[in-house]
Motif scaffolding. Structure first.
Motif, mmCIF file in Angstrom:
data_model
loop_
_atom_site.group_PDB
_atom_site.id
_atom_site.type_symbol
_atom_site.label_atom_id
_atom_site.label_comp_id
_atom_site.label_asym_id
_atom_site.label_seq_id
_atom_site.Cartn_x
_atom_site.Cartn_y
_atom_site.Cartn_z
ATOM 1 N N LYS A 194 8.262 10.294 -6.280
ATOM 2 C CA LYS A 194 7.292 11.443 -5.651
ATOM 3 C C LYS A 194 7.140 11.304 -4.127
ATOM 4 O O LYS A 194 7.018 12.209 -3.524
ATOM 5 C CB LYS A 194 6.036 11.157 -6.542
ATOM 6 C CG LYS A 194 5.279 12.382 -6.000
ATOM 7 C CD LYS A 194 3.937 12.495 -6.844
ATOM 8 C CE LYS A 194 2.778 13.326 -6.283
ATOM 9 N NZ LYS A 194 2.208 13.379 -4.798
ATOM 10 N N GLN A 195 6.724 10.012 -3.556
ATOM 11 C CA GLN A 195 6.573 9.917 -2.339
ATOM 12 C C GLN A 195 7.549 10.375 -1.301
ATOM 13 O O GLN A 195 7.497 10.938 -0.485
ATOM 14 C CB GLN A 195 6.569 8.292 -1.820
ATOM 15 C CG GLN A 195 4.962 7.532 -2.336
ATOM 16 C CD GLN A 195 4.826 6.317 -1.852
ATOM 17 O OE1 GLN A 195 5.640 5.485 -2.253
ATOM 18 N NE2 GLN A 195 3.949 5.970 -1.130
ATOM 19 N N SER A 252 0.802 -1.018 -0.007
ATOM 20 C CA SER A 252 0.097 -0.157 0.002
ATOM 21 C C SER A 252 0.862 1.272 -0.116
ATOM 22 O O SER A 252 2.015 1.361 0.714
ATOM 23 C CB SER A 252 -0.812 -0.202 1.284
ATOM 24 O OG SER A 252 -1.862 -0.884 1.323
ATOM 25 N N PRO A 253 0.402 2.391 -0.632
ATOM 26 C CA PRO A 253 1.087 3.625 -0.502
ATOM 27 C C PRO A 253 0.945 3.999 0.852
ATOM 28 O O PRO A 253 -0.278 3.842 1.703
ATOM 29 C CB PRO A 253 0.605 4.467 -1.504
ATOM 30 C CG PRO A 253 -0.968 3.832 -1.704
ATOM 31 C CD PRO A 253 -0.685 2.288 -1.467
ATOM 32 N N MET A 254 1.806 4.968 1.528
ATOM 33 C CA MET A 254 1.593 5.307 3.047
ATOM 34 C C MET A 254 0.296 6.540 2.977
ATOM 35 O O MET A 254 0.430 7.291 2.289
ATOM 36 C CB MET A 254 2.865 6.143 3.406
ATOM 37 C CG MET A 254 2.581 6.543 4.633
ATOM 38 S SD MET A 254 2.062 8.211 4.799
ATOM 39 C CE MET A 254 1.945 8.798 6.519
ATOM 40 N N HIS A 278 11.658 2.969 2.177
ATOM 41 C CA HIS A 278 11.702 3.334 0.666
ATOM 42 C C HIS A 278 10.274 3.681 -0.027
ATOM 43 O O HIS A 278 9.411 3.116 0.618
ATOM 44 C CB HIS A 278 12.494 2.285 -0.109
ATOM 45 C CG HIS A 278 11.977 0.994 -0.325
ATOM 46 N ND1 HIS A 278 10.946 0.682 -1.118
ATOM 47 C CD2 HIS A 278 12.643 0.007 0.518
ATOM 48 C CE1 HIS A 278 10.617 -0.364 -0.690
ATOM 49 N NE2 HIS A 278 11.702 -1.152 0.054
ATOM 50 N N GLY A 279 10.317 4.276 -1.205
ATOM 51 C CA GLY A 279 9.021 4.572 -1.706
ATOM 52 C C GLY A 279 8.847 3.323 -2.523
ATOM 53 O O GLY A 279 9.150 2.377 -2.580
ATOM 54 N N ALA A 280 7.546 3.596 -3.206
ATOM 55 C CA ALA A 280 7.032 2.589 -4.156
ATOM 56 C C ALA A 280 7.911 1.834 -4.976
ATOM 57 O O ALA A 280 8.771 2.833 -5.602
ATOM 58 C CB ALA A 280 5.823 2.851 -4.682
ATOM 59 N N ARG A 281 8.071 0.842 -5.130
ATOM 60 C CA ARG A 281 8.954 0.025 -6.005
ATOM 61 C C ARG A 281 8.502 -1.059 -7.119
ATOM 62 O O ARG A 281 7.265 -1.373 -6.797
ATOM 63 C CB ARG A 281 10.173 -0.435 -5.357
ATOM 64 C CG ARG A 281 9.721 -1.676 -4.233
ATOM 65 C CD ARG A 281 10.766 -2.684 -3.800
ATOM 66 N NE ARG A 281 10.325 -3.599 -2.850
ATOM 67 C CZ ARG A 281 9.445 -4.537 -3.034
ATOM 68 N NH1 ARG A 281 9.230 -5.027 -4.181
ATOM 69 N NH2 ARG A 281 9.174 -5.370 -1.912
ATOM 70 N N PHE A 323 4.488 1.436 1.722
ATOM 71 C CA PHE A 323 5.579 2.104 0.944
ATOM 72 C C PHE A 323 5.459 3.527 1.328
ATOM 73 O O PHE A 323 4.769 4.283 1.612
ATOM 74 C CB PHE A 323 5.138 2.212 -0.487
ATOM 75 C CG PHE A 323 5.395 0.900 -1.552
ATOM 76 C CD1 PHE A 323 6.809 0.167 -1.124
ATOM 77 C CD2 PHE A 323 4.517 0.473 -2.272
ATOM 78 C CE1 PHE A 323 6.882 -0.829 -1.908
ATOM 79 C CE2 PHE A 323 4.837 -0.783 -2.960
ATOM 80 C CZ PHE A 323 6.039 -1.359 -2.821
ATOM 81 N N ALA A 324 7.004 3.847 1.646
ATOM 82 C CA ALA A 324 7.401 5.472 2.351
ATOM 83 C C ALA A 324 6.608 5.484 3.624
ATOM 84 O O ALA A 324 6.554 6.488 4.399
ATOM 85 C CB ALA A 324 6.667 6.393 1.502
#
Length: 548
Positions: free
Chosen positions: A195-196, A109-111, A141-144, A455-456
């Motif tokens: 971007k995150q 999931s995105p934060m 780390h951010g989305a990968r 993620f993030a």
């Protein structure tokens, strides 16, 4: 496509079978596509003189700066992150409008901001009567893209193999597979992931920028050598400082992430038991049991829509993962609408994280131990002298690479390590509802992976002075904008704002550090207890003697 999906779901199989016959899939279905930018030969240094840099052009206009922001103390309220712009909001197979699928991807999931971890009246804003002294920022780390050789790539290869033969057809919601290609890379950040972390850096500067006034030298911030780890912190720094100056505004420490190198931000590489099937990967076994429960209906529903290929529960798991990965990489995905809201709840509950990386694994606290030791050293400004965990004696014994005091500390790590550290800190509210069953989702569970390690994800320790309080200095932890209760830590009483006197916290951490047996939990020859009732990330003391 969604209309056809709903139609098939609403019709009995006898009527669904009367729908127009599916067409054979293209031979390239499931094949991998990749792009490369800039295009070959695009770099022409001969024309560089036509494009001088800003220092050569001049004419920048007025450039005075203003005061540092301090929104975490001065703003009237704390804005929460509630969307993952510019990603498209996925639909579900049952088309529940109010259901946000992105919140049900677990660690994919995105934060998004967490409302509460049990302290509904607490805010990340510094409480009235207190002042901020110091902050520690730990970020994932951010989305990968998917990791190398993981499920989504394997699924694409299987689909491509089936489509390359004869008799492979798809219909209904699966019809898109006839021309679908695998467009994901591996390991590195996606544009959204970059971007995150950039946005996170901007937000952190607005909230905590005033602390820069207390620096007498450039800060030292740490990450690991993995590409996505380094680029995450670089993007964070670019957002926090300035895109043109950030590389000279701080010192970037890059710790090697590989076997044989101690690294508190990647501790699993030096904890043997964390990498065994029977212990470290025990969560995969438990998660497999749960998947057989929650995905049976999806298997029965989707199999009639595909011929020439027998779907498995593992395939459906990979399809759910594919949904998350495609959305954070490409902006949208057709895989999302294959599953109902209930099936997405099942995916989020996927119990592997608890049993492999969280309170339910006996190596979890040991892996988080090194970071906790570093945190205590920083809080007390006392050098580490005992090297009995994943701390790096070369780096941590040097005040240049491991300064003992900074107003702002920033470290970048992985999702599993955040879970390890939370367990090592003994923030027991996250484990309050106990071990996760593998046959149903318990009501009001306390361990929700999308809230803990998306993620993030970020964990912030705020150190503040509260002059009117009996103890002048306090600390608390903010996880993805939600305040964590600290009642599991010896000496930390219940507090409506999640505060604990700093001296009590440090004492409680010394006690917790003494309880964690890194050598045993990481290297001893033992098997997982059956049942696994562990909730504190340590191998049960009563079983240790029999395992020696």
């Amino acid at each position: 496509m969604l209309v056809s999906a709903l139609l098939v779901l609403s019709l009995p199989f006898s009527l669904a079978s009367q729908l127009p016959a599916p067409e054979p899939a293209s031979g390239y279905a499931g094949s991998t596509l990749a792009a490369s930018y800039p295009p070959p030969g695009a770099t022409n240094t001969a024309i560089n003189s036509y494009f001088p840099d800003p220092s050569e052009v001049g004419y920048a206009g007025p450039t005075p700066t203003g005061a540092e922001p301090d929104a975490v103390e001065t703003a009237p309220s704390y804005p929460k992150l509630t969307t993952a712009y510019p990603l498209s909001q996925p639909c579900t197979a049952d088309n529940v409008k109010s259901f946000n699928v992105m919140k049900y991807w677990g660690n994919l999931s995105p934060m998004l901001s967490v409302d509460s971890f049990g302290l509904p009246d607490a805010s990340p804003m510094v409480p009235e009567g207190c002042g901020l002294n110091q902050v520690f920022f730990l970020t994932r780390h951010g989305a990968r893209y998917p990791t190398s050789g993981s499920g989504p790539a394997d699924l694409a290869a299987k689909i491509h193999a089936a489509a390359s033969g004869s008799g492979f057809t798809v219909s209904g919601p699966l019809e898109f597979l006839a021309t679908w290609t695998y467009n994901l890379g591996a390991e590195i950040l996606t544009p959204f992931g970059r971007k995150q972390l950039f946005d996170s850096g901007v937000a952190f500067r607005i909230r905590y920028g005033e602390l820069l006034n207390a620096f007498t030298d450039l800060p030292v911030w740490r990450t690991t050598s993995q590409d996505r780890m380094l680029n995450s912190l670089l993007n964070f720094a670019a957002g926090f400082f300035d895109i043109r100056t950030y590389q000279t505004d701080y010192h970037q420490e890059i710790i090697i992430e590989d076997g044989g190198f101690n690294n508190t931000l990647a501790p699993y590489l030096t904890c043997t038991n964390a990498n065994t099937d029977g212990i470290g990967n025990y969560g995969s076994t438990q998660a497999g049991v749960w998947a057989e429960v929650y995905l049976q209906s999806a298997l029965s529903r989707l199999q009639p829509m595909i011929t020439g290929y027998n779907l498995t529960i593992s395939d459906l798991l990979d399809m759910q993962s594919m949904c998350a990965y495609e959305v954070v990489a490409l902006g949208s995905s057709n895989f999302c609408a294959l599953f109902t809201s209930t099936e997405w709840e099942g995916f989020e509950y996927y119990v592997g994280f608890w049993y492999s990386n969280g309170p339910g694994n006996p190596t979890s606290a040991a892996q988080g131990l090194g970071y906790v030791q570093e945190l205590v050293a920083r809080l007390t400004q006392t050098p580490i002298t005992v090297w009995n965990s994943t701390t790096n004696s070369t780096l941590d014994s040097n005040n240049i690479t491991f300064p003992l005091y900074q107003p702002i500390f920033v470290d970048a790590t992985h999702d599993v390590v955040i879970a390890n550290i939370l367990t090592a800190l003994n923030l027991t509210s996250l484990a309050a509802s106990g071990p996760l069953p593998t046959d149903h989702i318990p009501a009001n569970r306390s361990y929700v992976v999308s809230q803990i390690a998306p993620f993030a994800s970020n964990l912030v320790a705020q150190v503040m002075s509260c002059p009117a309080a009996e103890d002048p200095t306090h600390i608390r932890f903010v996880l993805n904008d939600g305040i964590l209760p600290m009642t599991g830590i010896d000496g930390c009483a219940e507090d409506r704002n999640g505060l604990c006197p700093l001296s009590n916290f440090i004492s409680g951490m010394h006690k917790r550090i003494g309880q964690i047996d890194f050598d045993f939990d990481c290297f001893a020859n033992y098997t997982m207890p059956d049942p696994d009732d562990i909730t504190d990330g340590r191998y049960p003391a009563w079983l240790r003697t029999s395992s020696n």
